[in-house]
Structure formats: C-alpha cells, structure tokens
Scaffold this motif. Sequence first.
Motif, short mmCIF file in Angstrom:
data_model
loop_
_atom_site.label_atom_id
_atom_site.label_comp_id
_atom_site.label_asym_id
_atom_site.label_seq_id
_atom_site.Cartn_x
_atom_site.Cartn_y
_atom_site.Cartn_z
N SER A 166 50.44 -20.98 -151.36
CA SER A 166 49.70 -21.32 -152.57
C SER A 166 49.48 -22.83 -152.66
CB SER A 166 50.45 -20.82 -153.80
OG SER A 166 49.82 -21.25 -155.00
N LEU A 167 50.49 -23.61 -152.34
CA LEU A 167 50.37 -25.07 -152.38
C LEU A 167 49.37 -25.57 -151.35
CD1 LEU A 167 51.52 -27.68 -153.66
CD2 LEU A 167 53.27 -27.67 -151.86
N ALA A 168 49.38 -24.97 -150.16
CA ALA A 168 48.45 -25.38 -149.10
C ALA A 168 47.00 -25.11 -149.49
CB ALA A 168 48.79 -24.66 -147.80
N PHE A 169 46.74 -24.02 -150.20
CA PHE A 169 45.38 -23.67 -150.60
C PHE A 169 44.81 -24.67 -151.61
CE2 PHE A 169 45.35 -19.11 -149.12
CZ PHE A 169 44.14 -19.23 -148.44
N THR A 170 45.65 -25.24 -152.45
CA THR A 170 45.15 -25.98 -153.60
C THR A 170 45.23 -27.49 -153.47
OG1 THR A 170 47.33 -25.79 -154.66
CG2 THR A 170 45.71 -24.09 -155.17
N GLN A 171 45.95 -28.02 -152.48
CA GLN A 171 46.16 -29.46 -152.41
C GLN A 171 45.41 -30.08 -151.23
OE1 GLN A 171 47.74 -31.05 -154.95
NE2 GLN A 171 47.74 -28.97 -155.83
N GLY A 172 45.53 -31.41 -151.12
CA GLY A 172 44.79 -32.17 -150.12
C GLY A 172 45.35 -32.09 -148.72
N PRO B 136 45.36 -15.16 -142.86
CA PRO B 136 44.10 -15.66 -143.42
C PRO B 136 44.15 -17.14 -143.80
CG PRO B 136 44.65 -13.52 -144.35
CD PRO B 136 45.83 -13.96 -143.55
N LEU B 137 45.32 -17.59 -144.29
CA LEU B 137 45.46 -19.01 -144.65
C LEU B 137 45.23 -19.89 -143.43
CD1 LEU B 137 46.45 -21.40 -146.44
CD2 LEU B 137 48.77 -20.84 -145.70
N ALA B 138 45.93 -19.61 -142.34
CA ALA B 138 45.80 -20.43 -141.13
C ALA B 138 44.40 -20.31 -140.54
CB ALA B 138 46.85 -20.01 -140.10
N LEU B 139 43.80 -19.12 -140.58
CA LEU B 139 42.45 -18.94 -140.04
C LEU B 139 41.44 -19.73 -140.85
CD1 LEU B 139 40.46 -17.61 -138.12
CD2 LEU B 139 40.46 -15.59 -139.62
N ALA B 140 41.54 -19.67 -142.18
CA ALA B 140 40.60 -20.40 -143.03
C ALA B 140 40.71 -21.91 -142.77
CB ALA B 140 40.88 -20.08 -144.50
N MET B 141 41.93 -22.41 -142.64
CA MET B 141 42.11 -23.84 -142.38
C MET B 141 41.57 -24.23 -141.01
SD MET B 141 45.71 -25.00 -144.01
CE MET B 141 46.02 -24.85 -145.77
N LEU B 142 41.79 -23.36 -140.05
CA LEU B 142 41.33 -23.64 -138.69
C LEU B 142 39.80 -23.77 -138.66
CD1 LEU B 142 42.64 -23.74 -135.75
CD2 LEU B 142 41.71 -21.45 -135.50
N LEU B 143 39.11 -22.85 -139.33
CA LEU B 143 37.65 -22.85 -139.31
C LEU B 143 37.06 -23.98 -140.14
CD1 LEU B 143 36.99 -19.01 -139.59
CD2 LEU B 143 36.95 -20.43 -137.54
#
Length: 613
Positions: free
Chosen positions: A170-176, A207-214
């Motif tokens: 959750s923190l990774a999705f919302t912060q810088g 999905p978190l890691a995939l979204a960040m990767l893309l």
Amino acid sequence: VRASAQSLLDGLRSDLAKSTSVALVRACGRLREDLAKARSAGDANWWRRCEALLLAMGASRKLLTKSGGGGFDSAAFVEQLLIPTLQEADYPFLQGRALWCAGRFALYTPPQHLPGLLAATAAALSDQRPVSVRVCAARAVMCYCDHLKAVGQESLLKPHLAQMFHGLSSLAFTQGHEVKCLCMESLCFALPIDPRITAGFEGQLGPLALAMLLKFYSDPVLVDLCLDVFTQLAGNPACRDALRERLLPPMCSILQTYVRQKEEPTADAASDSSAGAAKPDVGPLTAIAIDVLKVLIRGCGDGGCPAELVSSALPLVCQVARCSDDSAVLQNTGECLRALVSVASDLVRQYRDPHSQATGLDLLVACLLKLLDNQAPEAASSEVGMLVCVIFSRLSGDLAPGGQLDLILRACLSKLLATETLTVAQSVILVFSQLCLHHPDHFVSFLSVTPDSRGRPALEQLLKCWLSRQHLFFGAYQLRVTVMALTALLDYCIKTDNPALQTVMLDGDPVDTGQRSTRRAGKQEFKQIPAVLMLASSRCADDGVNDDFCEGLDDEDDDPDVAADPVNRVDLRQHLADFLTRLAQQPFYASFAQHHNPMEKKALRTCLGIQLD
C-alpha cells in the motif's frame, strides 16, 4: 548542518572507533538527563534532541555493539529509551525514528520485548498512520528480516508478515520514487520468511511489481528491485504457476511487438498512421522482458520447467536476437537461453519450430553465431562463454565434432582473435578452457587443423591470446577453470608428446640488450619459448600458488550453473601444489626450470618447497 554532522560522525567512527564509542555512550547518558529536564520544563523542542540521539545511536550500532563498545548497555537502551519513545504518538517523526532504531538493535533486544516491537512495527505500516512513521517502519522491517533470519529467529516474524506485506504494498502504491524503492527492497527481505504466507499475497505483490516495472522501466534501481521480487515469487513452488500466468503473456507481447517493429517498420508505420495513433516503442522494455523470462525459467528449478514456457520463450527470444543490434538485448538474450538450456535441456532438445521445422539446437546455434559475430556489439559477447559451456555440458551428445560443435568453436576463435576487450576475451577463452579441461585431444586437433587469420594453425595464436591475458583474468570460477585447463593441457603435452604442441613458440621474457630504451627504439624483442614450457611458467605456476592469486577463490557464487560445475569445488591451490610437485620430480623438469624467472623460482620455493637453484 544535519548532513555535515552525520558525515563528521561517520569519520569519527571510522578513524577513532574506540574513543568515539566511549564518547557516544557518555553523550547518550548526558542527553537522556537533559531530555528529561527539558521536557519537564515544557521545552517544545525536546523531541528533536531525542530524535537526533536515536539517529546517532542507530547509525553507530555496529560500533556500539562490538566487544567493549564503550560500556554500552543495549538492553537498558532498548528498555529505558526506545520502548518508551515508541509510545509518543504526538510526535510521529520521533516515533518513526524509534521504530527504525529498534530494528537496528534487533539482535541486542531482550527476547521478551521482540514480539511487542515487531507488532508495533507491523501496525505502524497501516494506512491510517503518518507517512513518516510508515516509512521508518518499512526500514525497520528490512532490519528485522535481515537480522532475525541471520540468527534463525525468523519465526518471530511470521505472525506479522501478512500485515507487513499489506502495509508495504500500500505504501509503495501511494508514495514517491525513494519510498517505492524502500518498500520493494523491504519486500525482498520479507518474502523468503514464510513461503506459504508469501504465496497468499502473490495476487497483490505480483501486480504491484509488474505495474512498477512497466511504468518505471527507465529506472534501473527500481527495475532491479522488481526483478528481485519476481525472483522470490518465482522460486516459491506455491505461487510460481500463478506468477507465470501473470507475467508470460505481457512479456511475450512486448517481444512480439519488438520483432514486428524491427522486421516490418514500414508496414507498422503505415498501420499506425491509418489507425490515427502511433504504437509506443517497446525497445527500452525488451531487455527487461527477456530478464523477466529468465527469472521465470530459473524459478522452475531442474526438471520443473513446463513445455509451454519453453515453446513460448525459446523461438521468441531467438527471433529478438536475430533482428536486434542492441547490446543489452543481446546480452540478456544469451543469459535467458542459458537458463533455458540449464533448466530444461530435454525440452530444448525436443523442440521443433512448427513453421521452419528448425530444432531447438538449430535456434540456439544461430543465436550463438549472432552473439559471436564480429559485427555485433562487443558487450553482447561478454557472457556468451557461459552459454556455450552450458550447451556443451547439457547438450554435448547432440553436438558432433565436425558439425555444429566445430561451427561454434570457429565462431569463438574468430571472436577471440578479433576482440581487444578483456571481458569478451575471458568469456571466449572460458569455452576453450572447458574443452581443454575435458577433451584436450579435441582441443589440440581442432586448433591444429583450423587456420587463423594468417592461414597457419590457430593453436599458436590462441595460446598467445590466452597466456598474454591469463594474469588479467578475474572471477573465482573463471580463474579456477582457466588455470586448471592450463595444467590439463600441460599434462596432455607431457603424456602424448603431441607434435603440434612441440612446434608452437611463444613470447617469453623481454630480451635484455643492455641498451637504454627510448621512444624511438624499435619493437621490443622477447625470448622465444616452446609453448609446453610456457605452460609451466608463471601463467599456471607462479600465479597459481601465490596467496594474492588464490585469495577469494573460495567465495560462493550465486550463479546456479557455476555452483553445479564440479570444477568449482576443486581446491585450486592444492590442485596446483600437487601437480607442480609431481612435475618437479620428473627428469625432464630441468629443461622447464631453466625458463623460470627469479619471481617464479621464489614462488615455487616459498609455496611448494621446490628448489631450482
């Protein structure tokens, strides 16, 4: 000012460790008394001094917990300062610093307090807590996972893992950016703790890691962290299938688009124009997509790779290599194919392309020739040696001498004679080292009939390239293989008296003409020494028995192919000592000894007790 103070403290810890630890302990005692007085007097800034104290103590943890440590009492520090400070909910920055500091001192916390501290850390990751507290809690998670796992107490973390996974994602999705990197790194530490709990969060973490990767594919730090998360998930048998179903389609789609853009750029441009919107260039994502496929393949382990993964990855990755001239793409292609051969050699052997009817081995050889092509970027060949060695190891029965085997060796030879890059030369020489180590007869016969650029047998030129660079090689595995190959070749020369090797002359030490050299002087002259004698000189004797050379050869290597090679478990120093001792006992060794220089004689005398004077 704060950064300068931290830098000064770092310098003091480094240069004046003992006195700094004593001073820190005394300062801690004084500051704690001052904090109590300031707080009772109503000083609104008391918490700032407390936070600075915790920062200094946490950053100095290694120094304070060493033997002696200036009289530091870690248990009292935790009980009397850290735990009370964690209750200061009105001062979130101070509370966060206390969480981080508690993680730093995890190994020195009284056991009865650890469950409560872990619970407080997991709760601090909640969405309802201030961001400063959540970020410090993420740092604390990393500390707890690292330290507790090192001492076999990771079971203490298991009751809190689910809360940690949820809070970190959750923190990774919302912060810088920096917080994203911190959260992904903390996840990498936490994922191995309990595979069963981790598997239950694949649907959230994948999905978190995939979204960040893309989204952040141009950020190498975040990309590496995402790949580390995929590596942890792919190695977990309880969730590797779900991860493969999630990642395989988008990665294959990226590679297919790349091939189409490379092979049909005009048609793609016309199609994009008629559609009214240009398709994005997937070039920057291509090397990453190949890396993801490699992670999925390695995660399967020996014998567990599904046929679907091989039939999807093998032809597609080879297509990418065929049409690409990007060094990162080509290098990752070689590593991905190495993973395929290492993990699923039987499936590679059985594969046949439905359109061209090419076998899996045909595709591999074609890709190898592209990586070894002298027109390809130099970096593309920097790791190709390991790929060839794995092919030789896993598919040796399919490579008949005179056919594809010699085709690969000719490409390696051409690359070696053309390159001036050390990493590329070492990578290619590794191939010939393995051949020499296991099949010295084929090594000599192949190089005796294969011409070099001058039309002469290539054996002489290859040995010159090899021995002139041997002292520059690096890497524990590479050094072990190349040095053992030289001893194997020398042993073969002695036992067979092969005429091809007896006629090869190599450059030895410089000729001392007695004249002072100048810039205008002619080309340096060297003593000409038979190759068989050169093999017994510094390249495998002096370099091999010196302590500096052998230092680090026992370091563990996390490359699974290196770890699986029996050669990597040989004690090189003992191997050389035994070999050279036996060699020195032979009657013909006198002819070898006359070519040793003083440094080599000293090394043999000091390390092996071989007296040559």
